[in-house]
Design a protein around this motif. Structure first.
Motif, PDB file in Angstrom:
ATOM      1  N   TYR A   1       0.852  -1.184   0.000  1.00 51.93           N
ATOM      2  CA  TYR A   1       0.000   0.000   0.000  1.00 51.93           C
ATOM      3  C   TYR A   1       0.888   1.234   0.000  1.00 51.93           C
ATOM      4  O   TYR A   1       1.756   1.381   0.874  1.00 51.93           O
ATOM      5  N   GLN A   2       0.679   2.098  -1.000  1.00 53.06           N
ATOM      6  CA  GLN A   2       1.497   3.304  -1.167  1.00 53.06           C
ATOM      7  C   GLN A   2       2.987   2.969  -1.263  1.00 53.06           C
ATOM      8  O   GLN A   2       3.853   3.801  -0.973  1.00 53.06           O
ATOM      9  N   GLY A   3       3.291   1.728  -1.657  1.00 56.59           N
ATOM     10  CA  GLY A   3       4.689   1.324  -1.776  1.00 56.59           C
ATOM     11  C   GLY A   3       5.389   1.183  -0.444  1.00 56.59           C
ATOM     12  O   GLY A   3       6.617   1.067  -0.398  1.00 56.59           O
TER      13      GLY A   3
ATOM     14  N   MET B   1      -1.391  -8.704  -9.113  1.00 55.27           N
ATOM     15  CA  MET B   1      -0.828  -9.048 -10.406  1.00 55.27           C
ATOM     16  C   MET B   1       0.356 -10.006 -10.230  1.00 55.27           C
ATOM     17  O   MET B   1       0.784 -10.270  -9.105  1.00 55.27           O
ATOM     18  N   GLU B   2       0.895 -10.511 -11.329  1.00 51.11           N
ATOM     19  CA  GLU B   2       2.046 -11.412 -11.269  1.00 51.11           C
ATOM     20  C   GLU B   2       3.362 -10.643 -11.118  1.00 51.11           C
ATOM     21  O   GLU B   2       4.325 -11.145 -10.550  1.00 51.11           O
ATOM     22  N   ASP B   3       3.411  -9.405 -11.656  1.00 47.06           N
ATOM     23  CA  ASP B   3       4.630  -8.611 -11.582  1.00 47.06           C
ATOM     24  C   ASP B   3       4.923  -8.236 -10.134  1.00 47.06           C
ATOM     25  O   ASP B   3       4.014  -7.973  -9.344  1.00 47.06           O
ATOM     26  N   THR B   4       6.214  -8.165  -9.796  1.00 45.80           N
ATOM     27  CA  THR B   4       6.592  -7.762  -8.451  1.00 45.80           C
ATOM     28  C   THR B   4       6.734  -6.247  -8.370  1.00 45.80           C
ATOM     29  O   THR B   4       6.727  -5.548  -9.382  1.00 45.80           O
ATOM     30  N   VAL B   5       6.910  -5.755  -7.150  1.00 44.43           N
ATOM     31  CA  VAL B   5       7.087  -4.319  -6.939  1.00 44.43           C
ATOM     32  C   VAL B   5       8.411  -3.824  -7.506  1.00 44.43           C
ATOM     33  O   VAL B   5       8.658  -2.612  -7.550  1.00 44.43           O
ATOM     34  N   MET B   6       9.278  -4.738  -7.955  1.00 46.04           N
ATOM     35  CA  MET B   6      10.561  -4.344  -8.535  1.00 46.04           C
ATOM     36  C   MET B   6      10.387  -3.759  -9.928  1.00 46.04           C
ATOM     37  O   MET B   6      11.340  -3.248 -10.509  1.00 46.04           O
ATOM     38  N   GLY B   7       9.179  -3.850 -10.485  1.00 46.98           N
ATOM     39  CA  GLY B   7       8.918  -3.212 -11.767  1.00 46.98           C
ATOM     40  C   GLY B   7       9.150  -4.119 -12.946  1.00 46.98           C
ATOM     41  O   GLY B   7       9.183  -5.345 -12.830  1.00 46.98           O
TER      42      GLY B   7
ATOM     43  N   PRO C   1       6.774  -8.736  -2.676  1.00 48.20           N
ATOM     44  CA  PRO C   1       5.361  -8.384  -2.817  1.00 48.20           C
ATOM     45  C   PRO C   1       5.047  -8.072  -4.276  1.00 48.20           C
ATOM     46  O   PRO C   1       5.911  -7.653  -5.041  1.00 48.20           O
ATOM     47  N   LYS C   2       3.782  -8.263  -4.632  1.00 44.20           N
ATOM     48  CA  LYS C   2       3.364  -8.099  -6.015  1.00 44.20           C
ATOM     49  C   LYS C   2       2.817  -6.704  -6.297  1.00 44.20           C
ATOM     50  O   LYS C   2       2.405  -5.982  -5.389  1.00 44.20           O
ATOM     51  N   GLN C   3       2.794  -6.374  -7.584  1.00 44.47           N
ATOM     52  CA  GLN C   3       2.171  -5.139  -8.027  1.00 44.47           C
ATOM     53  C   GLN C   3       0.651  -5.270  -7.931  1.00 44.47           C
ATOM     54  O   GLN C   3       0.099  -6.365  -8.061  1.00 44.47           O
ATOM     55  N   GLY C   4      -0.006  -4.114  -7.742  1.00 45.41           N
ATOM     56  CA  GLY C   4      -1.452  -4.051  -7.879  1.00 45.41           C
ATOM     57  C   GLY C   4      -1.796  -3.402  -9.210  1.00 45.41           C
ATOM     58  O   GLY C   4      -0.953  -2.753  -9.830  1.00 45.41           O
ATOM     59  N   LYS C   5      -3.013  -3.566  -9.655  1.00 48.04           N
ATOM     60  CA  LYS C   5      -3.423  -3.012 -10.949  1.00 48.04           C
ATOM     61  C   LYS C   5      -3.568  -1.497 -10.904  1.00 48.04           C
ATOM     62  O   LYS C   5      -3.328  -0.812 -11.884  1.00 48.04           O
TER      63      LYS C   5
ATOM     64  N   PRO D   1      -4.000   2.520  -4.697  1.00 47.41           N
ATOM     65  CA  PRO D   1      -2.690   2.751  -4.068  1.00 47.41           C
ATOM     66  C   PRO D   1      -1.792   1.510  -4.027  1.00 47.41           C
ATOM     67  O   PRO D   1      -0.821   1.492  -3.285  1.00 47.41           O
ATOM     68  N   TRP D   2      -2.158   0.483  -4.819  1.00 53.95           N
ATOM     69  CA  TRP D   2      -1.404  -0.771  -4.793  1.00 53.95           C
ATOM     70  C   TRP D   2      -0.359  -0.842  -5.899  1.00 53.95           C
ATOM     71  O   TRP D   2       0.424  -1.783  -5.944  1.00 53.95           O
ATOM     72  N   ARG D   3      -0.351   0.140  -6.765  1.00 54.48           N
ATOM     73  CA  ARG D   3       0.586   0.146  -7.894  1.00 54.48           C
ATOM     74  C   ARG D   3       1.859   0.895  -7.502  1.00 54.48           C
ATOM     75  O   ARG D   3       1.795   2.067  -7.130  1.00 54.48           O
ATOM     76  N   VAL D   4       2.980   0.205  -7.566  1.00 55.43           N
ATOM     77  CA  VAL D   4       4.276   0.829  -7.272  1.00 55.43           C
ATOM     78  C   VAL D   4       4.810   1.400  -8.581  1.00 55.43           C
ATOM     79  O   VAL D   4       5.109   0.659  -9.513  1.00 55.43           O
TER      80      VAL D   4
END
Length: 496
Positions: free
Chosen positions: A369-371, A427-433, A448-452, A455-458
């Motif tokens: 949340y919020q990265g 999503m399948e992608d991680t917060v590493m981008g 942790p994974k990315q959100g679509k 506030p879940w999208r890094v």
């Protein structure tokens, strides 16, 4: 015997020290302790001892926003960075708060008491249980015990010295020796000129595929001149803003016009090599910033290559031999020393086995949340820096957000906060981008994974994050706050 702490920071590296300084400034009503499993502070800058170890980000953005980097070097060596951190520790009186050689064995959050129970092995090897209101993870994203090490064919046959940069031998003498460095990332391109300077007979960089490399000046003359006529803090802020803008500009250009940036980067390298080295070794098959862009100060790598003190081979390993490495092309690389600069072993929360009400926490099935805050995990935040800009830029804005959150909870009388995740966002992608680097790919089962959506999208966009985190409202329905549960309310009631 249990030890009670208010806020427990795990890790005394650049993230933990930065966060502690922010808490000291912005949350003076709160107390905190820092635990560090190593014998000293600094994290990465204490662990790595290989020749030439330095930052790969400019120090005006790698330094904290509250403490100007006052040296004229754009990139800094490991010892200088650690010294900078020691100054922060002294200025914010953090020394007494850091507990060295304290290893976290497990951490469990109890929903009834709204406390973390953290089992720690102390410097004497004895187990302790620390009870904390908040746990803040500042351990980075790699395993300090073991780097990533491929299983090379016939590796045991090699009669020379084999080293991983993460475990560089103390006072290792490689003077007069033939060295092969396997890899083409930031560590490899740092090692090549450093080992030449250190007296190696010849250094060969063996890469499977090329990397984009940019040459930058070692000294920021504009910053130096500004410091002569402007206050130190203002000169630092202006230089920092300029470099943040340049970082974002280069990254944006890579996204919008990758062919143009590629042409510019390759032309720059070609000019520095002066026809002495085949450009095939510096012409990646992917677009700029599909993998991290590496930098070298004053073109030091290109200088030793064109002067013949070092060389580069783009090939694959057939097998190790007694005297070096046999390549699939048929060529043999003679070596006295082989350095495996093959990257990091990804790890989150320092490998801590965390649970919530004794149910295992798998970070790879959660979002941020919020990265900053792990979804569905109470009273926990973690700091993961940028992959396309200076790590410390994220430390500053994430720490500010955490401080604002804690102050909001204190003002409202809340003792627990949970960022309630939405499974449909996962999503399948991680917060590493979206980077395709090997260590990013290896992070899938840990990070942790990315959100679509927010506030879940890094975003990995500092300018956007700075604005979003500064303006973020705690009235967000995603955030669930609770007040302390009284002791009497926790006791089971007898029914007559």
């Amino acid at each position: 015997m249990d030890k009670h702490v208010d806020i427990l920071i795990v890790g005394a590296g650049i993230s933990g020290i930065g966060l502690a300084a922010h808490l000291s400034k912005h949350c003076p009503q709160r107390t905190f302790e820092i635990i560090e499993r190593r014998e000293s502070f600094g994290g990465t800058w204490d662990l790595f001892k290989y020749p030439g170890i330095r930052s790969d980000s400019d120090m005006s953005t790698f330094g904290f926003n509250f403490k100007p980097w006052t040296q004229d070097s754009i990139l800094a060596d490991g010892a200088s960075i650690k010294n900078y951190l020691s100054e922060v520790i002294a200025e914010y009186q953090l020394k007494s708060k850091i507990h060295f050689q304290h290893r976290v064995l497990s951490a469990n959050y109890d929903s009834q008491t709204q406390k973390w129970s953290v089992v720690i092995e102390n410097a004497q090897g004895k187990k302790q249980t620390w009870i904390a209101n908040f746990v803040l993870g500042c351990t980075g994203y790699y395993n300090y015990d073991q780097g990533f090490q491929p299983d090379f064919p016939n590796q045991s046959a090699f009669k020379g010295t084999f080293i991983h940069p993460q475990h560089w031998p103390e006072n290792f003498d490689y003077s007069g020796k033939k060295v092969v460095i396997i890899g083409s990332g930031a560590t490899a391109i740092t090692l090549v000129p450093a080992m030449v300077k250190g007296g190696a007979a010849h250094v060969t960089m063996l890469q499977r595929s090329p990397t984009y490399i940019a040459s930058i000046p070692s000294v920021d003359f504009i910053y130096n001149n500004m410091r002569k006529v402007l206050p130190e803090e203002l000169a630092y802020k202006l230089t920092r803003a300029r470099n943040i803008g340049m970082q974002r500009g280069v990254y944006a250009l890579a996204q919008k016009q990758p062919k143009l940036l590629r042409k510019f980067l390759l032309k720059s390298i070609e000019m520095q090599l002066k026809g002495k080295v085949d450009m095939k070794h510096f012409s990646p098959s992917y677009n700029p910033w599909d993998q991290r862009l590496c930098v070298v100060p004053d073109g030091d790598l290109f200088k030793v290559l064109r002067e013949g003190q070092a060389s580069v081979e783009t090939d694959q390993i057939e097998a190790f031999t007694e005297q070096g490495i046999q390549l699939k092309s048929g060529k043999h690389l003679d070596a006295d020393v082989i350095v495996s600069a093959t990257g990091l072993q990804i790890q989150i929360l320092g490998g801590v086995k965390a649970t919530i009400d004794h149910q295992p926490l798998d970070t790879s099935k959660h979002m941020l949340y919020q990265g900053v805050m792990v979804s569905d995990v109470p009273n926990m935040a973690m700091i993961i820096g940028y992959i396309n800009a200076s790590w410390t830029l994220k430390v500053d804005i994430a720490a500010d957000y955490i401080c604002r959150l804690i102050n909001h909870m204190d003002q409202q009388g809340y003792t627990e906060v949970i960022a309630e995740g939405d499974p449909s966002e996962l999503m399948e992608d991680t917060v590493m981008g979206s980077l395709t680097s090997g260590y990013i790919a290896r992070a899938a089962n840990v990070m942790p994974k990315q959100g679509k959506h927010a506030p879940w999208r890094v975003s990995n966009n500092y300018l956007k994050d700075r604005k979003d985190l500064k303006q973020a409202s705690f009235a967000d329905p995603v955030l669930k706050f609770r007040k302390a549960v009284s002791e009497s309310a926790r006791k089971p009631k007898l029914v007559s």
